[in-house]
Design a protein around this motif. Sequence first.
Motif, PDB file in Angstrom:
ATOM      1  N   VAL A 272      -8.982  -2.723   4.626  1.00  0.00           N
ATOM      2  CA  VAL A 272     -10.211  -1.939   4.547  1.00  0.00           C
ATOM      3  C   VAL A 272     -11.364  -2.662   5.220  1.00  0.00           C
ATOM      4  N   HIS A 273     -11.457  -3.965   4.996  1.00  0.00           N
ATOM      5  CA  HIS A 273     -12.565  -4.736   5.574  1.00  0.00           C
ATOM      6  C   HIS A 273     -12.501  -4.739   7.100  1.00  0.00           C
TER       7      HIS A 273
ATOM      8  N   PRO B 106      -0.025   2.303  10.495  1.00  0.00           N
ATOM      9  CA  PRO B 106       0.522   3.634  10.657  1.00  0.00           C
ATOM     10  C   PRO B 106       1.716   3.736  11.596  1.00  0.00           C
ATOM     11  N   GLY B 107       1.705   3.192  12.778  1.00  0.00           N
ATOM     12  CA  GLY B 107       2.873   3.255  13.624  1.00  0.00           C
ATOM     13  C   GLY B 107       3.091   4.571  14.337  1.00  0.00           C
ATOM     14  N   GLU B 108       2.040   5.403  14.491  1.00  0.00           N
ATOM     15  CA  GLU B 108       2.205   6.679  15.187  1.00  0.00           C
ATOM     16  C   GLU B 108       2.338   6.476  16.698  1.00  0.00           C
TER      17      GLU B 108
ATOM     18  N   ALA C 299      -6.537   4.400   6.939  1.00  0.00           N
ATOM     19  CA  ALA C 299      -6.733   3.656   5.697  1.00  0.00           C
ATOM     20  C   ALA C 299      -6.033   4.346   4.537  1.00  0.00           C
ATOM     21  N   GLY C 300      -6.138   5.672   4.468  1.00  0.00           N
ATOM     22  CA  GLY C 300      -5.457   6.395   3.409  1.00  0.00           C
ATOM     23  C   GLY C 300      -3.948   6.262   3.485  1.00  0.00           C
TER      24      GLY C 300
ATOM     25  N   MET D 145      -3.058   2.712   2.374  1.00  0.00           N
ATOM     26  CA  MET D 145      -3.236   2.562   0.931  1.00  0.00           C
ATOM     27  C   MET D 145      -2.118   3.267   0.167  1.00  0.00           C
ATOM     28  N   ASP D 146      -1.703   4.430   0.638  1.00  0.00           N
ATOM     29  CA  ASP D 146      -0.589   5.121  -0.004  1.00  0.00           C
ATOM     30  C   ASP D 146       0.694   4.302   0.104  1.00  0.00           C
ATOM     31  N   THR D 147       0.877   3.635   1.224  1.00  0.00           N
ATOM     32  CA  THR D 147       2.056   2.789   1.387  1.00  0.00           C
ATOM     33  C   THR D 147       2.015   1.600   0.433  1.00  0.00           C
ATOM     34  N   LEU D 148       0.852   0.962   0.331  1.00  0.00           N
ATOM     35  CA  LEU D 148       0.726  -0.181  -0.571  1.00  0.00           C
ATOM     36  C   LEU D 148       0.809   0.232  -2.036  1.00  0.00           C
ATOM     37  N   ALA D 149       0.505   1.493  -2.332  1.00  0.00           N
ATOM     38  CA  ALA D 149       0.575   1.940  -3.723  1.00  0.00           C
ATOM     39  C   ALA D 149       1.998   1.906  -4.259  1.00  0.00           C
ATOM     40  N   VAL D 150       2.976   2.092  -3.409  1.00  0.00           N
ATOM     41  CA  VAL D 150       4.368   2.170  -3.864  1.00  0.00           C
ATOM     42  C   VAL D 150       5.224   1.043  -3.302  1.00  0.00           C
ATOM     43  N   ILE D 151       4.637   0.101  -2.585  1.00  0.00           N
ATOM     44  CA  ILE D 151       5.430  -0.958  -1.983  1.00  0.00           C
ATOM     45  C   ILE D 151       6.021  -1.848  -3.067  1.00  0.00           C
ATOM     46  N   ASP D 152       7.236  -2.315  -2.825  1.00  0.00           N
ATOM     47  CA  ASP D 152       7.935  -3.132  -3.811  1.00  0.00           C
ATOM     48  C   ASP D 152       8.638  -4.260  -3.086  1.00  0.00           C
TER      49      ASP D 152
END
Length: 457
Positions: free
Chosen positions: A287-288, A307-309, A325-326, A329-336
Amino acid sequence: MTTPGTAHAEDDRGDGGGLRTALAGLTTRGRSFLAAGIATAICSYVLGQSDLLRVGLLLAVLPLVCATVLYRTRYRVAGSRRLSPARVPAGSEARVHLRMDNVSRLPTGLLMLQDRVPYVLGPRPRFVLDRVEPGGRREVSYRVRSDLRGRYPLGPLQLRLTDPFGMCELTRSFSTFDTLTVIPRVEPLPSVRLSGEAKGYGDGRQRSLALAGEDDVIPRGYRYGDDLRRVHWRSTARYGALMVRREEQPQRARCTVLLDTRGLAFRGAGPDSAFEWAVSGAASVLVHMLEQGFSVRLLTDTGSSVPGEGSDGFAGASQESADAAGLMMDTLAVIDHSDGGGLSRAYDVLRGGNEGLLVAFFGDLDEEQAAIVAKMRQRSGGAVAFVLDSDAWVREPTDVPGPVNRTEERLRMLREAGWTAVSVPRGAPLDEVWRQADRERTGVGASSGTGIGEGWS
């Protein structure tokens, strides 16, 4: 943010299963009345008391009548759910707004509204709605909160119908689900001095190419509407097709954020674990750097990037920054944790070209992986590494540290390769280690003159 909107719930009557459904909806009070009525009727037969039989019939018939009337009452209601916001940082609250509309011509009775939520978001919300007039509307809301990132389903919404005596209760379910995304915590980072190619917005290498001379111009194919004065005749003759000079366009500096997700590199679990700190740190840096005007991408040890588009995997123009950014963030929300044991796939992605600034978050590094990380520095304009010793994160503060500090040896290897490497102690604030990395970068760059201090933010 409004999530998928309206669903309808309506009583379904089936001739075969109607009686069974009605009896299954009897509450404890209704079953007690029915049992008491049957027992009273039996006693009246044994004792030969006709008055007692009438009392027994009244007790037994009352719950059956309530169940039948409730089951045959047809309600047509529409329900919708709205999340505000639909994406929330861990530890913050989101509000869920529920709306019920009576779309039938009959008023409803007493309604109980219940929404199904995962246990990590809090207790299951329940609301009691009084009589809803035809065409009427009722709105209620509740709050959810989670300290654990992830994607959590909300729904389905359930509607419970109850008779005035509390003898019977029937449940109708809506069909729609919504999803609440809990992203990692994002901490504001202080801006540090920028210099060199790591300056966010700027001319970058595109301008260097344009100033290199006529022979170094990289042409492209002619497109309808291009100015004919930009035709590059030498390339046209060489390729046998009309070619034009590439326009001189400013290019944003690049930044790759590398997150080590190897399961064997981190120990412990929970919001205060080393892995969660690394995920939150990667989110904060992403984000920064976007706010500073960088083209940013997220890279993991598995070699996958977001993103990788495009072919290079970086976020594009400035108007795409919010979407990028969205997505990250969605990727980091579920990353394991990944099952991989090495960082070679990430290195294969990085060695494809100059990746600009590289900011990495690593767990435990053995000698082989530290050597791979050291080679990553050769393909970046600047490299900053935050190394987390998972043993120190799971060890209690009162424990005596081990005799050999392997983390310091790995930091020394990275620094000798040109990295600005910082050890992250347990529970360290991100802004403090960010400033520490800037101080070490400035000190190393001034003393060695190796160009490590080209600038970052």
